[in-house]
Design a protein around this motif. Structure first.
Motif, PDB file in Angstrom:
ATOM      1  N   ARG A 292       0.841  -1.201   0.000  1.00 55.48           N
ATOM      2  CA  ARG A 292       0.000   0.000   0.000  1.00 55.48           C
ATOM      3  C   ARG A 292       0.877   1.252   0.000  1.00 55.48           C
ATOM      4  O   ARG A 292       1.741   1.408   0.864  1.00 55.48           O
ATOM      5  N   VAL A 293       0.645   2.135  -0.961  1.00 54.87           N
ATOM      6  CA  VAL A 293       1.411   3.373  -1.057  1.00 54.87           C
ATOM      7  C   VAL A 293       0.774   4.413  -0.141  1.00 54.87           C
ATOM      8  O   VAL A 293      -0.414   4.726  -0.275  1.00 54.87           O
ATOM      9  N   PRO A 294       1.525   4.958   0.812  1.00 52.59           N
ATOM     10  CA  PRO A 294       0.939   5.944   1.729  1.00 52.59           C
ATOM     11  C   PRO A 294       0.591   7.240   1.009  1.00 52.59           C
ATOM     12  O   PRO A 294       1.262   7.632   0.042  1.00 52.59           O
ATOM     13  N   GLU A 295      -0.451   7.880   1.479  1.00 55.38           N
ATOM     14  CA  GLU A 295      -0.867   9.149   0.894  1.00 55.38           C
ATOM     15  C   GLU A 295       0.265  10.158   0.995  1.00 55.38           C
ATOM     16  O   GLU A 295       0.919  10.289   2.026  1.00 55.38           O
ATOM     17  N   GLY A 296       0.525  10.851  -0.103  1.00 56.72           N
ATOM     18  CA  GLY A 296       1.558  11.865  -0.127  1.00 56.72           C
ATOM     19  C   GLY A 296       2.876  11.409  -0.703  1.00 56.72           C
ATOM     20  O   GLY A 296       3.763  12.235  -0.939  1.00 56.72           O
ATOM     21  N   LEU A 297       3.041  10.090  -0.930  1.00 56.94           N
ATOM     22  CA  LEU A 297       4.293   9.599  -1.504  1.00 56.94           C
ATOM     23  C   LEU A 297       4.219   9.642  -3.023  1.00 56.94           C
ATOM     24  O   LEU A 297       3.288   9.110  -3.629  1.00 56.94           O
TER      25      LEU A 297
ATOM     26  N   LEU B 142       4.583   8.789  -6.800  1.00 55.97           N
ATOM     27  CA  LEU B 142       4.521   7.462  -7.404  1.00 55.97           C
ATOM     28  C   LEU B 142       5.822   7.048  -8.081  1.00 55.97           C
ATOM     29  O   LEU B 142       6.087   5.860  -8.233  1.00 55.97           O
ATOM     30  N   ALA B 143       6.633   8.002  -8.483  1.00 52.51           N
ATOM     31  CA  ALA B 143       7.951   7.629  -9.005  1.00 52.51           C
ATOM     32  C   ALA B 143       8.775   6.956  -7.908  1.00 52.51           C
ATOM     33  O   ALA B 143       9.433   5.933  -8.138  1.00 52.51           O
ATOM     34  N   LEU B 144       8.736   7.515  -6.699  1.00 55.97           N
ATOM     35  CA  LEU B 144       9.431   6.905  -5.569  1.00 55.97           C
ATOM     36  C   LEU B 144       8.782   5.579  -5.187  1.00 55.97           C
ATOM     37  O   LEU B 144       9.474   4.611  -4.838  1.00 55.97           O
ATOM     38  N   ALA B 145       7.459   5.537  -5.254  1.00 60.49           N
ATOM     39  CA  ALA B 145       6.757   4.292  -4.921  1.00 60.49           C
ATOM     40  C   ALA B 145       7.179   3.164  -5.847  1.00 60.49           C
ATOM     41  O   ALA B 145       7.302   2.011  -5.421  1.00 60.49           O
ATOM     42  N   ALA B 146       7.412   3.482  -7.117  1.00 60.59           N
ATOM     43  CA  ALA B 146       7.813   2.452  -8.079  1.00 60.59           C
ATOM     44  C   ALA B 146       9.218   1.938  -7.789  1.00 60.59           C
ATOM     45  O   ALA B 146       9.438   0.724  -7.667  1.00 60.59           O
ATOM     46  N   ILE B 147      10.185   2.844  -7.667  1.00 62.54           N
ATOM     47  CA  ILE B 147      11.568   2.372  -7.514  1.00 62.54           C
ATOM     48  C   ILE B 147      11.794   1.706  -6.156  1.00 62.54           C
ATOM     49  O   ILE B 147      12.713   0.887  -6.014  1.00 62.54           O
ATOM     50  N   ALA B 148      10.939   1.990  -5.187  1.00 62.98           N
ATOM     51  CA  ALA B 148      11.072   1.318  -3.893  1.00 62.98           C
ATOM     52  C   ALA B 148      10.706  -0.155  -3.969  1.00 62.98           C
ATOM     53  O   ALA B 148      11.117  -0.938  -3.113  1.00 62.98           O
ATOM     54  N   THR B 149       9.956  -0.566  -4.994  1.00 62.02           N
ATOM     55  CA  THR B 149       9.524  -1.968  -5.070  1.00 62.02           C
ATOM     56  C   THR B 149      10.643  -2.912  -5.463  1.00 62.02           C
ATOM     57  O   THR B 149      10.510  -4.129  -5.275  1.00 62.02           O
ATOM     58  N   ASP B 150      11.740  -2.397  -6.008  1.00 60.25           N
ATOM     59  CA  ASP B 150      12.897  -3.254  -6.274  1.00 60.25           C
ATOM     60  C   ASP B 150      14.163  -2.617  -5.721  1.00 60.25           C
ATOM     61  O   ASP B 150      14.773  -3.138  -4.799  1.00 60.25           O
ATOM     62  N   ALA B 151      14.567  -1.467  -6.252  1.00 59.11           N
ATOM     63  CA  ALA B 151      15.801  -0.832  -5.777  1.00 59.11           C
ATOM     64  C   ALA B 151      15.750  -0.601  -4.273  1.00 59.11           C
ATOM     65  O   ALA B 151      16.723  -0.856  -3.558  1.00 59.11           O
TER      66      ALA B 151
ATOM     67  N   GLN C  12       6.616  -6.365   3.222  1.00 58.60           N
ATOM     68  CA  GLN C  12       6.903  -5.609   4.451  1.00 58.60           C
ATOM     69  C   GLN C  12       8.140  -4.732   4.290  1.00 58.60           C
ATOM     70  O   GLN C  12       8.177  -3.599   4.792  1.00 58.60           O
ATOM     71  N   ASP C  13       9.164  -5.238   3.574  1.00 53.33           N
ATOM     72  CA  ASP C  13      10.344  -4.414   3.298  1.00 53.33           C
ATOM     73  C   ASP C  13       9.958  -3.175   2.504  1.00 53.33           C
ATOM     74  O   ASP C  13      10.427  -2.065   2.778  1.00 53.33           O
ATOM     75  N   ILE C  14       9.120  -3.357   1.479  1.00 55.21           N
ATOM     76  CA  ILE C  14       8.694  -2.227   0.656  1.00 55.21           C
ATOM     77  C   ILE C  14       7.993  -1.182   1.516  1.00 55.21           C
ATOM     78  O   ILE C  14       8.266   0.025   1.420  1.00 55.21           O
ATOM     79  N   GLU C  15       7.090  -1.634   2.377  1.00 53.61           N
ATOM     80  CA  GLU C  15       6.326  -0.687   3.180  1.00 53.61           C
ATOM     81  C   GLU C  15       7.204   0.034   4.202  1.00 53.61           C
ATOM     82  O   GLU C  15       6.962   1.198   4.525  1.00 53.61           O
ATOM     83  N   LYS C  16       8.262  -0.640   4.699  1.00 53.73           N
ATOM     84  CA  LYS C  16       9.224   0.041   5.568  1.00 53.73           C
ATOM     85  C   LYS C  16       9.971   1.130   4.785  1.00 53.73           C
ATOM     86  O   LYS C  16      10.202   2.233   5.294  1.00 53.73           O
ATOM     87  N   VAL C  17      10.357   0.805   3.545  1.00 51.61           N
ATOM     88  CA  VAL C  17      11.036   1.805   2.715  1.00 51.61           C
ATOM     89  C   VAL C  17      10.088   2.950   2.380  1.00 51.61           C
ATOM     90  O   VAL C  17      10.498   4.124   2.387  1.00 51.61           O
ATOM     91  N   TYR C  18       8.818   2.639   2.103  1.00 45.24           N
ATOM     92  CA  TYR C  18       7.844   3.702   1.852  1.00 45.24           C
ATOM     93  C   TYR C  18       7.793   4.681   3.026  1.00 45.24           C
ATOM     94  O   TYR C  18       7.737   5.903   2.835  1.00 45.24           O
ATOM     95  N   ALA C  19       7.792   4.163   4.248  1.00 39.13           N
ATOM     96  CA  ALA C  19       7.722   5.038   5.424  1.00 39.13           C
ATOM     97  C   ALA C  19       8.955   5.932   5.511  1.00 39.13           C
ATOM     98  O   ALA C  19       8.852   7.127   5.839  1.00 39.13           O
ATOM     99  N   LEU C  20      10.132   5.380   5.197  1.00 36.51           N
ATOM    100  CA  LEU C  20      11.361   6.179   5.234  1.00 36.51           C
ATOM    101  C   LEU C  20      11.364   7.234   4.135  1.00 36.51           C
ATOM    102  O   LEU C  20      11.835   8.360   4.346  1.00 36.51           O
ATOM    103  N   LEU C  21      10.843   6.884   2.969  1.00 33.64           N
ATOM    104  CA  LEU C  21      10.755   7.855   1.871  1.00 33.64           C
ATOM    105  C   LEU C  21       9.780   8.977   2.206  1.00 33.64           C
ATOM    106  O   LEU C  21      10.054  10.159   1.959  1.00 33.64           O
TER     107      LEU C  21
END
Length: 311
Positions: free
Chosen positions: A115-120, A122-131, A263-272
């Motif tokens: 789940r992409v948090p509100e305000g993030l 989408l370019a960052l949301a995409a690259i967080a899924t692998d990089a 879960q890793d992705i969502e942790k990175v989303y929070a940091l971003l």
């Protein structure tokens, strides 16, 4: 709909017209809004004909967008939800073994959604899924980077920039090895205490952990840098083979790390979202993906390339 597809070894990626996907049980269709470009895309264009289950293959494994259709039995997700897609989850990796996200629409298993948090963005949301996911999982979950540890990061590219910052945030003393001196200031700004051109300069320096995000026959240099009882985590696939001096292995651990978890992705989303990690990336349009992959092949990209498309 339009899709960028790999059609065979030695051939450039092609923009083709293909049918829109339809969701089966447990699946969702995503209107893709952003998709990252990765060196793995180049690697699979070089060897993919021998490994991909079918051709042509729609590439693209760093994807984020909006759910536009739900298959039977999908629970916890609704039309309009903004999501990223894990590349190493329930479904075989997209863009390599199943159709990827260099397309207007993308079919995903609902279990692979983050789940992409509100305000993030989408370019960052995409690259967080692998990089983001792959680098975080390797250095934190596999490598165990923590306060008081001396940590080396080989390669300050799309993955290394995430890994460096994640280890700094964990309290580790982080050193970076990177051949491209144009990004050294970025590494220092992320919190690296030192940057060298060649990981061979670390020999005998007693690192607790080295994570190799490059993989250009740099693994033995990483092993020579760590102390007995230390760990090298191999992530990068710059070359398909590497050489290790057998005595260097004794008393040390070499482990590979592939992908990560939702879960890793969502942790990175929070940091971003908190701007604790601010990766370097460049946006291009959907119609520029073919040219963007060529820029990657020529090593002309700083950080990550991400294609943004759709409304």
């Amino acid at each position: 709909m339009k899709a960028w597809q790999f059609e065979g070894t030695g051939k450039p990626i092609s923009l083709n017209d293909i049918p829109e996907p339809q969701p089966g049980p447990g699946e969702v269709v995503i209107d893709v809004k952003a998709a990252g470009l990765c060196h793995s895309d180049i690697m699979y264009m070089q060897v993919g004909e021998a490994t991909m289950p079918f051709l042509p293959m729609t590439q693209g494994h760093e994807n984020a967008g909006v759910i536009s259709a739900l298959g039977a039995g999908v629970e916890g997700w609704n039309l309009g939800d903004v999501v990223g897609v894990c590349t190493s989850g329930a479904r075989p990796p997209a863009g390599m073994f199943t159709p990827g996200g260099f397309a207007d629409k993308f079919l995903a298993d609902a279990r692979d959604l983050a789940r992409v948090p509100e305000g993030l963005d989408l370019a960052l949301a995409a690259i967080a899924t692998d990089a983001g996911m792959t680098s975080y999982h390797a250095i934190i979950e596999v490598g165990g980077a923590a306060a008081g540890m001396k940590v080396g990061v080989i390669g300050y590219g799309g993955l290394g920039q995430f890994g460096t910052r994640a280890a700094v945030l964990a309290g580790a003393q982080v050193h970076v090895a990177e051949t491209k001196d144009s990004v050294w200031d970025l590494a220092r700004a992320a919190g690296a205490v030192d940057v060298v051109r060649d990981a061979g300069e670390w020999a005998g320096q007693g690192f607790d952990l080295v994570v190799d995000y490059a993989g250009f026959d740099t693994t033995n240099k990483a092993l020579e840098a760590i102390k007995r009882g230390g760990t090298v985590v191999q992530v990068g696939l710059g070359k398909s083979t590497f050489t290790v001096n057998t005595p260097t292995m004794l008393g040390r651990t070499l482990v590979g790390s592939l992908g990560g978890t939702v879960q890793d992705i969502e942790k990175v989303y929070a940091l971003l979202l908190a701007r604790e990690i601010e990766p370097e990336y460049t946006e291009i349009g959907f119609d520029e993906i073919g040219a963007g992959l060529e820029r990657l092949r020529r090593n002309e990209v700083t950080g990550r390339l991400v294609a943004r498309f759709g409304d």
